[in-house]
Design an enzyme around this catalytic site. Structure first.
Site, PDB file in Angstrom:
ATOM      1  N   PRO A  76       0.961  -1.209   0.034  1.00 28.75           N
ATOM      2  CA  PRO A  76      -0.064  -0.075  -0.028  1.00 28.75           C
ATOM      3  C   PRO A  76       0.885   1.368  -0.113  1.00 28.75           C
ATOM      4  O   PRO A  76       1.721   1.501   0.967  1.00 28.75           O
ATOM      5  CB  PRO A  76      -0.586  -0.187   1.238  1.00 28.75           C
ATOM      6  CG  PRO A  76      -0.547  -1.553   1.664  1.00 28.75           C
ATOM      7  CD  PRO A  76       0.471  -2.239   0.888  1.00 28.75           C
ATOM      8  N   GLU A  77       0.963   1.922  -0.962  1.00 18.66           N
ATOM      9  CA  GLU A  77       1.189   3.311  -1.012  1.00 18.66           C
ATOM     10  C   GLU A  77       0.174   4.329  -0.727  1.00 18.66           C
ATOM     11  O   GLU A  77      -0.787   3.964  -0.360  1.00 18.66           O
ATOM     12  CB  GLU A  77       1.880   3.633  -2.553  1.00 18.66           C
ATOM     13  CG  GLU A  77       2.889   2.672  -3.058  1.00 18.66           C
ATOM     14  CD  GLU A  77       3.739   2.768  -4.103  1.00 18.66           C
ATOM     15  OE1 GLU A  77       3.795   4.003  -4.741  1.00 18.66           O
ATOM     16  OE2 GLU A  77       4.271   1.848  -4.901  1.00 18.66           O
TER      17      GLU A  77
END
Length: 271
Positions: free
Chosen positions: A2-3
């Site tokens: 997850p960015e």
DNA sequence: CAGAATACCTGCGGGC
DNA sequence: TGCCCGCAGGTATTCT
């Protein structure tokens, strides 16, 4: 992981369910994450109410009136809202059960994520204290990048992924933004002009906003708070496309390693 | 100090 | 079918 867009998607998804809600119980099935979950977390969290939810970089902050839960999704984590008790599967490490019967469930196969408790100002926590600017604010500008790049020979992509400079830009979005701004990922940061850095910053903001709009990028693990994937994957132009034709010029995309991270680029479009 | 390498952990796909 | 290898969205820590 997850960015930023995936973390933002997660935050928006869980917010309405647990904001102003009180924790009835915390159930921890695996304490060993990136750092151990505090051994007394059940006592710390019992009857605490979530006053406010925030994102800082890739961290999610759940603020109560007497302390803050700091969550990081690591490389493979997600947070989901369950509306009824569901038997935990492998890697579903933690549940927060609220008085409204909603359950916040933390899953993280690789256990690079974190679930911490801090009293006092969470922004003074060692993990948050030295974070750089938020990429979707006006503080993040070509001029800012220029000042940070000054005298540094490091590859521009590695600079972008340095969270002490700008938070939330990871391997996917760094690669995509460099392609969109026609910048060769390995170019020394200090060699870029203000014009090119302005362009790069604009591309980063645009791509992050589009990705948030589409609920993030799902490659494998990421699911939103409802357990559904994000839809930005179809918009990726270079990430994961090594050996495929460039969507702009048709030349075969190449791959290199920068800071031990796989980097796909177009040798023709990106200079 | 900047920059590079290493470490944490599990799962998956490819080659043999 | 099964084993071994390389690779994967992050980032703190240790090294040179």
């Amino acid at each position: 992981m997850p960015e930023l867009p995936e973390v933002e998607t997660t935050l928006r998804g869980i917010s309405a369910h647990i904001k102003q809600q009180t924790i009835a119980k915390a159930i921890i099935r695996q304490y060993q994450l990136r750092w151990p979950i505090p051994a007394n977390i059940q006592q710390l969290l019992a009857n605490k109410s979530i006053a406010k939810l925030e994102r800082r970089g890739k961290y999610i902050l759940l603020r109560t009136n007497s302390g803050t839960i700091i969550i990081h999704l690591g490389m493979s984590g997600n947070l989901r809202i369950l509306t009824k008790p569901t038997p935990p599967k492998r890697h579903e490490h933690l549940d927060l059960i609220f008085h409204n019967n909603k359950i916040l469930r933390f899953t993280d196969p690789r256990r690079f994520g974190a679930f911490l408790w801090v009293e006092g100002d969470p922004y003074e926590h060692p993990l948050l204290r030295n974070l750089g600017v938020e990429p979707l604010t006006k503080e993040f500008s070509g001029q800012y990048l220029l000042s940070q790049a000054k005298g540094r020979t490091i590859a521009i992509k590695t600079l972008l992924m340095n969270n002490a400079i700008v938070t939330g830009v990871g391997n996917i979005y760094a690669a995509e933004a460099l392609f969109a701004s026609c910048i060769y990922p390995a170019v020394p940061a200090k060699s870029l002009s203000i014009e090119r850095l302005d362009k790069l910053v604009k591309c980063i903001k645009l791509i992050l906003r589009q990705a948030i709009k589409r609920g993030g990028t799902t490659l494998k693990d990421f699911v939103n708070s409802e357990g559904k994937p994000g839809y930005f994957s179809s918009q990726l132009k270079v990430y994961g496309r090594n050996g495929s034709p460039c969507m702009v010029c048709g030349k075969t995309l190449e791959r290199m390693l920068l800071g031990q991270r796989s980097t796909v680029y177009c040798g023709s479009c990106q200079r």
